[in-house]
Design an enzyme around this catalytic site. Structure first.
Site, PDB file in Angstrom:
ATOM      1  N   HIS A  37       0.829  -1.206   0.000  1.00 22.28           N
ATOM      2  CA  HIS A  37       0.000   0.000   0.000  1.00 22.28           C
ATOM      3  C   HIS A  37       0.865   1.260   0.000  1.00 22.28           C
ATOM      4  O   HIS A  37       0.573   2.225  -0.721  1.00 22.28           O
ATOM      5  CB  HIS A  37      -0.900   0.038   1.249  1.00 22.28           C
ATOM      6  CG  HIS A  37      -1.882  -1.080   1.340  1.00 22.28           C
ATOM      7  ND1 HIS A  37      -1.762  -2.096   2.259  1.00 22.28           N
ATOM      8  CD2 HIS A  37      -3.010  -1.340   0.637  1.00 22.28           C
ATOM      9  CE1 HIS A  37      -2.784  -2.927   2.125  1.00 22.28           C
ATOM     10  NE2 HIS A  37      -3.555  -2.501   1.143  1.00 22.28           N
ATOM     11  N   ARG A 189      -3.885 -10.258   4.402  1.00 21.03           N
ATOM     12  CA  ARG A 189      -4.271 -11.578   4.921  1.00 21.03           C
ATOM     13  C   ARG A 189      -3.068 -12.438   5.294  1.00 21.03           C
ATOM     14  O   ARG A 189      -3.244 -13.486   5.918  1.00 21.03           O
ATOM     15  CB  ARG A 189      -5.173 -12.293   3.916  1.00 21.03           C
ATOM     16  CG  ARG A 189      -6.574 -11.695   3.855  1.00 21.03           C
ATOM     17  CD  ARG A 189      -7.529 -12.518   3.014  1.00 21.03           C
ATOM     18  NE  ARG A 189      -8.904 -12.066   3.188  1.00 21.03           N
ATOM     19  CZ  ARG A 189      -9.487 -11.122   2.465  1.00 21.03           C
ATOM     20  NH1 ARG A 189      -8.799 -10.531   1.504  1.00 21.03           N
ATOM     21  NH2 ARG A 189     -10.737 -10.750   2.689  1.00 21.03           N
TER      22      ARG A 189
END
Length: 281
Positions: A37, A189
């Site tokens: 990100h 995740r």
């Protein structure tokens, strides 16, 4: 960095920048930020004067038995990381702000065909949720450009198709997957994995490389895919899908296709991991 959960505040700030002729880039996220990100934000800074980031865990894209409630919320750490990366504006809406009438009464966006296969087939309604929230965020922020990671390759194509079909006039930029030293694609995740599972998870990238190298050398796609599947299954994964596709439309690869992508989704324990590898031949 300005932080707001209010739509009118976000719009007013973007209008102010635009009135000065300044460009705006947008990076939508669900939070629990990792280096992938942050790379998107830094790449956005290279392309526009101001970077807007959203953090919203979107309930519409989670299935009935998926991990919405368990999805990590780490706003304080995320905010500091975004400040360090140079983001100018952080939008943190609530579900009530985004879906005031609830999910069942919400107008939705659906991208046919390309959103119906692979993750779209395994997770019914997922890409409806993705397309709807991204379209809504685009309408709120109204950026010049938006950046997405290529790790979610099918998602990237769904968004590109949506933007083109709806004439949204936003330039969609895909940024290469950021990987750990083992080759494992960075993902929020990954935090669900034990250290041993993280070591095992690196098998996915090795299998993708094996398939791509074999196809480049002229091996039949079916044979190469079977070899990659065996490697993944033998490592302890439960395979969801593994396929070599045309990189533009996700149709099964044909003999004359030059730009290909291998798409994979597999469960390690209860954690579903996805990855892909683009290559040419």
């Amino acid at each position: 960095m300005i932080t707001s959960s209010d739509v009118s505040t976000i719009r007013a700030q973007v209008r102010s920048w635009r009135s000065q002729g300044e460009s705006v880039a947008f990076v939508p996220t669900m939070g629990n930020l990792h280096q992938g990100h942050i790379t998107l934000v830094k790449e956005a800074k290279l392309r526009a004067k101001h970077v807007v980031v959203s953090i919203f865990v979107n309930p519409m894209q989670f299935g009935q038995h998926e991990d919405l409630d368990a999805y990590p919320r780490t706003l304080a750490a995320d905010s500091q990381a975004l400040i360090d990366a140079g983001a100018a504006l952080l939008f943190t809406p609530t579900a009530q702000t985004i879906y005031p009438k609830g999910l069942q009464q919400q107008t939705f966006v659906e991208v046919p065909e390309i959103g119906d296969v692979f993750c779209g087939a395994s997770r019914p309604g997922h890409f409806r949720g993705v397309a709807t929230i991204v379209c809504k965020l685009f309408n709120i922020v109204q950026p010049d450009i938006a950046l997405f990671g290529r790790k979610d390759f099918q998602q990237l194509l769904v968004i590109k198709h949506m933007v083109n079909d709806l004439s949204l006039g936003i330039d969609i930029i895909g940024i290469d997957t950021i990987r750990e030293a083992s080759g494992l694609a960075m993902s929020s995740r990954n935090g669900y994995l034990t250290p041993e599972q993280k070591h095992t998870a690196a098998t996915i990238k090795r299998a993708l490389d094996l398939i791509a190298n074999a196809v480049r050398q002229g091996e039949a796609i079916d044979k190469a895919t079977a070899e990659g599947e065996a490697m993944i299954v033998q490592a302890g994964f439960k395979l969801d899908y593994l396929s070599v596709c045309n990189a533009d439309n996700l149709h099964p690869a044909q003999a004359d296709d030059k730009q290909l992508v291998i798409l994979v989704a597999a469960y390690l324990g209860t954690t579903r991991l996805i990855d892909n590898l683009c290559f040419s031949r």
